[in-house]
Enzyme design. Structure first.
Site, mmCIF file in Angstrom:
data_model
loop_
_atom_site.group_PDB
_atom_site.id
_atom_site.type_symbol
_atom_site.label_atom_id
_atom_site.label_comp_id
_atom_site.label_asym_id
_atom_site.label_seq_id
_atom_site.Cartn_x
_atom_site.Cartn_y
_atom_site.Cartn_z
ATOM 1 N N LYS A 1 28.529 42.041 -55.505
ATOM 2 C CA LYS A 1 29.046 43.348 -55.907
ATOM 3 C C LYS A 1 28.610 43.656 -57.340
ATOM 4 O O LYS A 1 28.366 42.747 -58.126
ATOM 5 C CB LYS A 1 30.588 43.331 -55.874
ATOM 6 N N ARG B 1 36.047 40.668 -42.127
ATOM 7 C CA ARG B 1 36.028 40.661 -40.660
ATOM 8 C C ARG B 1 35.617 39.296 -40.120
ATOM 9 O O ARG B 1 36.023 38.916 -39.023
ATOM 10 C CB ARG B 1 35.111 41.787 -40.164
HETATM 11 N N1 BES Z 1 37.162 43.578 -50.038
HETATM 12 C C1 BES Z 1 36.177 44.560 -49.783
HETATM 13 C C2 BES Z 1 36.770 45.950 -49.518
HETATM 14 C C3 BES Z 1 37.497 46.591 -50.677
HETATM 15 C C4 BES Z 1 36.844 47.460 -51.518
HETATM 16 C C5 BES Z 1 38.848 46.352 -50.875
HETATM 17 C C6 BES Z 1 37.515 48.061 -52.559
HETATM 18 C C7 BES Z 1 39.507 46.961 -51.916
HETATM 19 C C8 BES Z 1 38.855 47.813 -52.760
HETATM 20 C C9 BES Z 1 35.367 44.158 -48.564
HETATM 21 O O1 BES Z 1 35.210 42.797 -48.379
HETATM 22 C C10 BES Z 1 34.013 44.731 -48.741
HETATM 23 O O2 BES Z 1 33.331 44.318 -49.628
HETATM 24 N N2 BES Z 1 33.667 45.676 -47.888
HETATM 25 C C11 BES Z 1 32.396 46.318 -47.971
HETATM 26 C C12 BES Z 1 31.862 46.420 -46.562
HETATM 27 C C13 BES Z 1 30.413 46.794 -46.504
HETATM 28 C C14 BES Z 1 29.543 45.704 -47.065
HETATM 29 C C15 BES Z 1 30.046 47.058 -45.056
HETATM 30 C C16 BES Z 1 32.604 47.692 -48.586
HETATM 31 O O3 BES Z 1 33.629 48.312 -48.344
HETATM 32 O O4 BES Z 1 31.733 48.116 -49.329
HETATM 33 MN MN MN Z 2 33.551 42.026 -49.428
#
Ligand code: BES
Ligand code: MN
Ligand code: ZN
Length: 496
Positions: free
Chosen positions: A273, A347
């Site tokens: 990230k 997931r």
């Molecule tokens: N934990 C994150 C989602 C999240 C984002 C929670 C902001 C709380 C605040 C999750 O694991 C994630 O990174 N999801 C990605 C999915 C994508 C790679 C398909 C996302 O939401 O960008």
């Molecule tokens: Mn994630």
């Protein structure tokens, strides 16, 4: 916060709080105060904008004729429409109003002015509101001066029939303890709270009679939860799966399964990230916190239902041992997953938990909670969790529980059309479906692990686990979202 109940009596206090309904409808205690002060209450109202709206206050300092450092008029709004939630917020707002006032003790006169909630219940809800509003996570503040800390630490709830109020509050205090636990867990930093230490916090629930089983990596591997383990491979911390069992229901009642995502820190892994805001990912275990808090609540109030809580605790880190984009992993279900993006890790944790809990416990219904997608925040903001459900009755139960507890959910669609996005060139599915409808394709991924049409609901709580702004009974920070919702769902649908 020390909370006590008593019948109305003339006792001295730092702050005497009386209720006022919309359009300056004085409660009997407010009327009595007006008389005792020779009409000061009505004169003060006339000289101000105070009209009794919810959230409004008018303070009279040390009024002659009253045994209090201040008399506080606290707006209720339309008393005929005041629900249990109204009384929670009423008291929560009072806490906010008095927390830093210098008053250490407040007396709240609860009078419903003909409203629909029984007075004892209104009083119990006021106590609940104070308990939740006064939450603070301050274990790492070492230099705060006394005058920077809240002054208020005692709330005396004064109501006719205080014994009934006290017994109505007893189970609610257990729910509040569950919310507080969830908030604490979400607030802890990831250097303190990691899979092993979060599992230890679960173990503490045995004090409430919860049967807690902690699985280490060897055990998880022996079972075959490989997609879950793959997420934790990059971390120096070992993963854990914790099963919490509460058997308060009849022996022949199939359990309700609560499943939580417990990513104690989500860097994204190799699909790392951006730096900005990454600290928020300490609360990527919010789904597990909801489940753990709900188990605390359910066991604490000795719910007459059989409930299984299961949480997958992993840390998602990049390292030489981390899983790579393109890896293919075999889940416990036997289905293979091509990991296109290591940041879609939640997931991968949940799918193995879903398979395990179904095959081991044959639940009658499953609810999973996860801070799963940023896309749900784009869609719903911070006012509703996304609800995805294979079963309308379960969805309706969650929607109703959301309304009555003030932890709302908004139903989102599922469907074949969305499922197609998960097609992989080399495995049974990919772990991402592209940007469009990202929360829905995430839910479709989970749905592939539901067996025999077991009623299932998925709550995407990414927008709800943490709040940047304070609400009447939810200070900013970890919200404990989901605890009240799950507790109410169990109470309304699976007990009796
Ligand atoms: N934990 C994150 C989602 C999240 C984002 C929670 C902001 C709380 C605040 C999750 O694991 C994630 O990174 N999801 C990605 C999915 C994508 C790679 C398909 C996302 O939401 O960008
Ligand atoms: Mn994630
Ligand atoms: Zn995550």
């Amino acid at each position: 916060m020390q909370i006590t109940f008593s019948d109305p009596a003339d006792s001295s206090t730092d702050a005497m709080v009386v209720a006022v309904g919309a359009d300056c409808l004085l409660s009997p205690a407010a009327e009595a105060a007006d008389r005792a002060t020779g009409g000061a209450v009505r004169r003060a109202i006339a000289a101000s904008r105070f009209s009794g709206k919810a959230g409004q206050f008018l303070d009279l300092m040390a009024p002659a004729g009253i045994n209090a450092g201040r008399l506080v008029l606290a707006g209720v709004g339309a008393s005929a429409d005041a629900t249990a939630r109204t009384w929670q917020d009423w008291a929560g707002n009072i806490y906010g109003h008095l927390a830093g006032s210098g008053a250490t003790a407040a007396t709240l006169r609860v009078e419903t002015m003909g409203g629909p909630v029984a007075e004892a219940d209104a009083a119990a809800n006021a106590a609940f509101g104070i308990a939740l509003a006064s939450y603070r996570f301050d274990r790492y503040r070492t230099t705060e001066k006394p005058d920077q800390k809240p002054s208020l630490n005692q709330a005396a709830i004064m109501v006719a029939g205080s014994a009934a109020a006290q017994s109505a509050y007893a189970p609610m205090a257990e729910v509040a303890a569950g919310v507080v636990l969830a908030r604490d867990l979400v607030s802890e930093p990831a250097n303190v709270l990691y899979p092993e230490t979060l599992a230890e916090r679960c173990t503490a629930l045995s004090a409430q009679g919860v049967d807690v089983e902690v699985m280490d990596e060897a055990r998880i591997d022996a079972i075959g939860m490989r997609t879950l383990l793959a997420v934790g491979m990059g971390s120096a911390r070992d993963s854990r799966v914790v099963v919490m069992r509460w058997n308060g229901g009849p022996d022949d009642q199939a359990p309700i399964a609560l499943v939580g995502k417990g990513v104690t820190f989500d860097t994204g892994g190799i699909s790392i990230k951006p730096a900005a805001g990454m600290e928020d990912m300490k609360w990527d275990m919010g789904g597990s916190a909801s489940v753990i808090g709900a188990m605390r609540a359910i066991a604490g109030r000795k719910a007459k239902a059989n409930v299984i809580g299961i949480v997958g605790l992993v840390e998602n880190m990049p390292s030489a041992n981390a899983q790579r984009p393109g890896d293919v992993v075999t889940s416990l279900s036997g289905q293979t997953v091509e990991v296109i993006n290591t940041d879609a890790e939640g997931r991968l944790v949940l799918c193995d938990l879903l398979t395990y809990v179904q095959r081991t416990y044959k639940p009658q219904a499953i609810v999973d909670l996860a801070t799963l997608t940023g896309a749900i925040i784009v869609g719903l903001g911070h006012h509703n969790a996304g609800l995805f459900a294979s079963d309308d009755a379960l969805a309706d139960g969650l929607t109703a529980a959301g309304k009555s507890t003030g932890e709302p959910v908004w139903r989102m669609p599922l469907g074949e059309e969305y499922d197609k996005a998960l097609k992989s060139q080399i495995a049974d599915m990919k772990n991402v479906g592209g940007r469009d409808g990202g929360s829905i394709t995430a839910a479709q991924f989970l749905k592939r692990f539901i067996e025999n049409d077991t009623p299932w609901a998925h709550l995407d709580i990414a927008g709800m686990a943490w709040s940047g702004e304070s609400k009447p009974i939810t200070p900013k920070g970890g919200t404990g979202y989901g605890v009240r919702l799950l507790d109410r769902l169990i109470a309304d649908r699976y007990e009796q």
